[in-house]
Design an enzyme around this catalytic site. Sequence first.
Site, mmCIF file in Angstrom:
data_model
loop_
_atom_site.group_PDB
_atom_site.id
_atom_site.type_symbol
_atom_site.label_atom_id
_atom_site.label_comp_id
_atom_site.label_asym_id
_atom_site.label_seq_id
_atom_site.Cartn_x
_atom_site.Cartn_y
_atom_site.Cartn_z
ATOM 1 N N GLU A 71 59.424 51.365 44.241
ATOM 2 C CA GLU A 71 58.737 52.418 44.974
ATOM 3 C C GLU A 71 59.507 53.721 44.805
ATOM 4 O OE1 GLU A 71 56.955 48.798 46.634
ATOM 5 O OE2 GLU A 71 59.045 49.391 46.355
ATOM 6 N N SER A 72 59.293 54.384 43.675
ATOM 7 C CA SER A 72 59.813 55.722 43.361
ATOM 8 C C SER A 72 61.199 55.708 42.724
ATOM 9 C CB SER A 72 59.729 56.647 44.569
ATOM 10 O OG SER A 72 58.375 56.815 44.962
ATOM 11 N N CYS A 86 58.083 55.527 48.336
ATOM 12 C CA CYS A 86 56.687 55.651 48.755
ATOM 13 C C CYS A 86 56.233 54.374 49.460
ATOM 14 C CB CYS A 86 55.808 55.955 47.540
ATOM 15 S SG CYS A 86 55.968 54.729 46.213
ATOM 16 N N SER A 236 55.706 55.644 37.227
ATOM 17 C CA SER A 236 56.907 56.350 37.654
ATOM 18 C C SER A 236 57.727 56.720 36.431
ATOM 19 C CB SER A 236 57.767 55.485 38.580
ATOM 20 O OG SER A 236 57.172 55.316 39.840
ATOM 21 N N HIS A 250 55.903 60.637 40.061
ATOM 22 C CA HIS A 250 55.354 59.392 40.600
ATOM 23 C C HIS A 250 53.859 59.573 40.833
ATOM 24 C CE1 HIS A 250 59.381 57.878 40.950
ATOM 25 N NE2 HIS A 250 59.709 59.058 41.445
#
Length: 340
Positions: A71-72, A86, A236, A250
């Site tokens: 997540e990022s 995120c 990403s 992203h």
Amino acid sequence: MNSMIPECKSDFFEGTEKLLEMWFTRKDADVSICDLRDIPREKLDVVLKLVKCEVISFSQNDDIDAYVLSESSMFVSKRRFLIKTCGTTTLLSCVEPLLYLVQLYTNFDEVEDVFYSRKNFIRPELQKAPHGSFEEETRILSQLFPKGGAYCLGRMNQDCWYLYTTNSPNCGRLVFQEDPDQTLEIIMTELDPDVMKIFTKDECSSAEEATKRSGIDELLPNVFVDDYIFDPCGYSMNGIMKDGSYMTIHITPEPNCSYVSFETNCPMTSYRELITRVLNTFRPHKFVVTLFANEESVAAGGHKDVQSACWFNSYRRQDIQFCKFKNYDLTYAHFTKFPS
């Protein structure tokens, strides 16, 4: 225009990132013996588990370590730790463990600056504590950094951007000479569906293909790109430069919650051309731009570019605000496509 993105059309994902940036120093101002990159990788992995994410790719040069996360992203350099996550990650759960690791492994003994920021969530009710509201996040941050301040820029009942920062006076202590520093962030929503299709496995079989087809590889020169495309959709990338600068992008391509963030600390006297390239690449309906720069930065004059721009090509400015902190100036602006 066909707006359907196969297998992603009905899903919701909160692309909006929580961003934490922390700078460290020493009370005696001698940081020659200090380096955040001395924290062992396995210790960082434990911290990331608390946040509910993990490392999926890694790149580095002499000045910066860059991690693509599930997540990022995360970036670690000598004095700065930066992580943005995120989805429903719990970013603030990493702060206390990270402070402990810094004390244990790096020889830093003082937090110099803290910046926590994010745009308002699309669906805040889905977030896990303490991220259900900015008030709750502020309460946690105020316990950790009592001298900090909380701010909301933009329209609280529409698009807005939250910031908690210490950036406080040094109270007569010895001060490390400020490094030139700047950060440009462009947060885009309601993006062109044809562009978003590129960031699905049905359209591109590899991240490299998506990077080239979209034009991401042409946004900044001389960037080492570490990119990743998710299954069935999402993208990403981290880019690092020889001078220690970074860029990161992203992308959440789902039509009902499309979102793209672009961020870089690459020093420029003007960001107007770069912002235009980013907008032409992703074609959002709305975007927020924030620019931080300290007085030592060549980008210090870049605030005037944003502040003087009532229009960015076909985008009309809706809001603009300027903040002057102790070490940094900040410009916030919100634009929408015209006609809508």
